[in-house]
Design a protein around this motif. Structure first.
Motif, PDB file in Angstrom:
ATOM      1  N   LEU A 100      13.332 -34.680   5.894  1.00 54.15           N
ATOM      2  CA  LEU A 100      12.136 -33.915   5.534  1.00 54.15           C
ATOM      3  C   LEU A 100      12.400 -32.420   5.421  1.00 54.15           C
ATOM      4  O   LEU A 100      11.836 -31.747   4.565  1.00 54.15           O
ATOM      5  N   ASP A 101      13.242 -31.887   6.332  1.00 56.88           N
ATOM      6  CA  ASP A 101      13.232 -30.422   6.432  1.00 56.88           C
ATOM      7  C   ASP A 101      14.480 -29.853   7.103  1.00 56.88           C
ATOM      8  O   ASP A 101      15.287 -30.597   7.680  1.00 56.88           O
TER       9      ASP A 101
ATOM     10  N   HIS B 195       0.816 -30.721  11.216  1.00 58.58           N
ATOM     11  CA  HIS B 195       1.822 -30.639  10.147  1.00 58.58           C
ATOM     12  C   HIS B 195       2.570 -31.955  10.000  1.00 58.58           C
ATOM     13  O   HIS B 195       2.743 -32.705  10.954  1.00 58.58           O
ATOM     14  N   ILE B 196       2.980 -32.218   8.766  1.00 57.04           N
ATOM     15  CA  ILE B 196       3.913 -33.316   8.488  1.00 57.04           C
ATOM     16  C   ILE B 196       5.067 -32.683   7.715  1.00 57.04           C
ATOM     17  O   ILE B 196       4.836 -31.850   6.853  1.00 57.04           O
ATOM     18  N   GLY B 197       6.310 -33.082   8.019  1.00 54.05           N
ATOM     19  CA  GLY B 197       7.419 -32.244   7.606  1.00 54.05           C
ATOM     20  C   GLY B 197       7.118 -30.896   8.242  1.00 54.05           C
ATOM     21  O   GLY B 197       6.598 -30.823   9.357  1.00 54.05           O
TER      22      GLY B 197
ATOM     23  N   ALA C 227      13.097 -38.115   9.646  1.00 50.13           N
ATOM     24  CA  ALA C 227      12.548 -36.937  10.331  1.00 50.13           C
ATOM     25  C   ALA C 227      13.446 -36.586  11.515  1.00 50.13           C
ATOM     26  O   ALA C 227      14.237 -37.412  11.979  1.00 50.13           O
ATOM     27  N   THR C 228      13.303 -35.374  12.007  1.00 47.74           N
ATOM     28  CA  THR C 228      13.994 -34.982  13.236  1.00 47.74           C
ATOM     29  C   THR C 228      12.938 -34.788  14.334  1.00 47.74           C
ATOM     30  O   THR C 228      11.850 -35.338  14.254  1.00 47.74           O
ATOM     31  N   GLY C 229      13.251 -33.994  15.355  1.00 45.97           N
ATOM     32  CA  GLY C 229      12.310 -33.814  16.461  1.00 45.97           C
ATOM     33  C   GLY C 229      12.518 -34.878  17.527  1.00 45.97           C
ATOM     34  O   GLY C 229      13.379 -35.759  17.393  1.00 45.97           O
ATOM     35  N   SER C 230      11.720 -34.807  18.585  1.00 44.99           N
ATOM     36  CA  SER C 230      11.896 -35.729  19.709  1.00 44.99           C
ATOM     37  C   SER C 230      11.454 -37.151  19.366  1.00 44.99           C
ATOM     38  O   SER C 230      12.029 -38.132  19.853  1.00 44.99           O
ATOM     39  N   THR C 231      10.422 -37.267  18.521  1.00 45.59           N
ATOM     40  CA  THR C 231       9.801 -38.580  18.334  1.00 45.59           C
ATOM     41  C   THR C 231      10.744 -39.654  17.773  1.00 45.59           C
ATOM     42  O   THR C 231      10.747 -40.771  18.300  1.00 45.59           O
TER      43      THR C 231
ATOM     44  N   LYS D  66      -0.215 -35.700  21.839  1.00 48.77           N
ATOM     45  CA  LYS D  66      -0.493 -36.061  20.441  1.00 48.77           C
ATOM     46  C   LYS D  66      -1.850 -36.763  20.279  1.00 48.77           C
ATOM     47  O   LYS D  66      -2.229 -37.125  19.169  1.00 48.77           O
TER      48      LYS D  66
ATOM     49  N   ARG E 178      11.655 -25.203  22.861  1.00 43.76           N
ATOM     50  CA  ARG E 178      12.369 -25.932  23.914  1.00 43.76           C
ATOM     51  C   ARG E 178      13.818 -26.259  23.538  1.00 43.76           C
ATOM     52  O   ARG E 178      14.646 -26.480  24.400  1.00 43.76           O
TER      53      ARG E 178
ATOM     54  N   GLY F 249       6.902 -37.692  11.980  1.00 46.73           N
ATOM     55  CA  GLY F 249       6.322 -37.381  13.286  1.00 46.73           C
ATOM     56  C   GLY F 249       5.064 -36.566  13.004  1.00 46.73           C
ATOM     57  O   GLY F 249       4.793 -36.189  11.861  1.00 46.73           O
ATOM     58  N   LEU F 250       4.311 -36.282  14.050  1.00 47.41           N
ATOM     59  CA  LEU F 250       3.049 -35.557  13.869  1.00 47.41           C
ATOM     60  C   LEU F 250       3.109 -34.225  14.618  1.00 47.41           C
ATOM     61  O   LEU F 250       3.330 -34.200  15.840  1.00 47.41           O
ATOM     62  N   GLY F 251       2.918 -33.130  13.887  1.00 48.44           N
ATOM     63  CA  GLY F 251       2.885 -31.821  14.539  1.00 48.44           C
ATOM     64  C   GLY F 251       1.576 -31.643  15.307  1.00 48.44           C
ATOM     65  O   GLY F 251       0.552 -32.220  14.926  1.00 48.44           O
TER      66      GLY F 251
END
Ligand code: F6R
Length: 242
Positions: A66-67, A138-140, A35-39, A202, A167, A132-134
């Motif tokens: 994932l995406d 959402h997932i992905g 996954a990407t994102g901050s987590t 979260k 951000r 990670g958790l949106g």
């Protein structure tokens, strides 16, 4: 679902790193879902450290992300391919051709989805999927309302998701409106799933995931029905479930 309680972001990242390395060390040809994102950034830092200390090799590892945002090329600093190259792949000995992120600039995004799904099926299985958790569950990039039987597909991003990710961009107008994401069924076929949850924002979605009903209105709730899910959650994220 197994919940591992950790103190903070760093402990979450270290724990996730050790679970992932168990798979990399024990499978002959490990297949990781990333996954990407901050987590997961801390997880990737920890993996690089273990690699630099010669504790692990990624020679035979394959990855599927994932995406990806539709419209962003791999050299765009906001693309998820760029993120993965910078935050992980270029620092370890994984073979470039074994890393997979959907293309955001494919001429035919629907065909790209089919091809990506096909590649995952050919790999036979994802041994361990990091999620990670949106904020909206959402997932992905499977937003609320996505079918639980979805495969890799093109999605319209929710305004709330675009706002949450603004951000990283100069302005909200620069955040793409569409993405390609692994489907929910694709994700659920992973042999094991690690969901990383950190931070007070979260807490609400985590409580809904753990205690709420299983519903397409809250995609992450499907994880309740998977036989091998581990949630690693820090103190700030657990205030509504402890
Ligand atoms: C990223 C992804 C998303 C994020 C989620 C949480 O590849 O698929 O589902 O995991 O939006 O993002 P962060 O970690 O930035 O809070």
């Amino acid at each position: 679902m197994n919940i591992i309680k950790v103190k903070d972001y760093e402990e979450m990242s270290q724990k996730a790193c050790s679970l992932l390395l168990d798979v990399v060390e024990n499978e002959r040809k490990p297949v990781l879902g990333l996954a990407t994102g901050s987590t997961p950034e801390g997880l990737y830092r920890n993996l690089i450290e273990k690699y630099e200390q010669h504790e692990v090799t990624f020679e035979d590892t394959t990855t599927f992300n994932l995406d990806e945002y539709v419209g962003l090329a791999k050299d765009d600093p906001n693309s998820y391919r760029y993120f993965m190259n910078e935050k992980l792949f270029k620092h370890i000995n994984i073979q470039d051709e074994n890393t997979h992120v959907p293309s955001g600039v494919a001429e035919d995004p629907k065909q790209e989805c089919k091809d990506y799904e096909q590649l995952i099926q050919e790999a036979d299985r994802i041994d361990i999927q990091i999620l990670g958790l949106g904020l909206n569950g959402h997932i992905g990039f499977n937003e609320p309302g996505t079918s639980f039987s979805s495969r890799t597909h093109v999605v319209e991003l929710d305004e709330s998701t675009r706002n949450a990710n603004a951000r990283f961009f100069d302005s909200i107008d620069d955040v793409p409106t569409q993405a390609i994401t692994m489907g929910i069924e694709t994700i659920m076929e992973s042999k094991s799933i690690i969901l990383l949850v950190s931070g007070a924002n979260k807490a609400e979605p985590l409580a809904r995931l753990v205690h709420g009903e299983v519903s397409e209105d809250f995609p992450a709730s499907i994880l309740q029905t998977h036989g091998n899910v581990t949630i690693i959650a820090d103190e700030a994220a657990r205030t509504k479930i402890d």
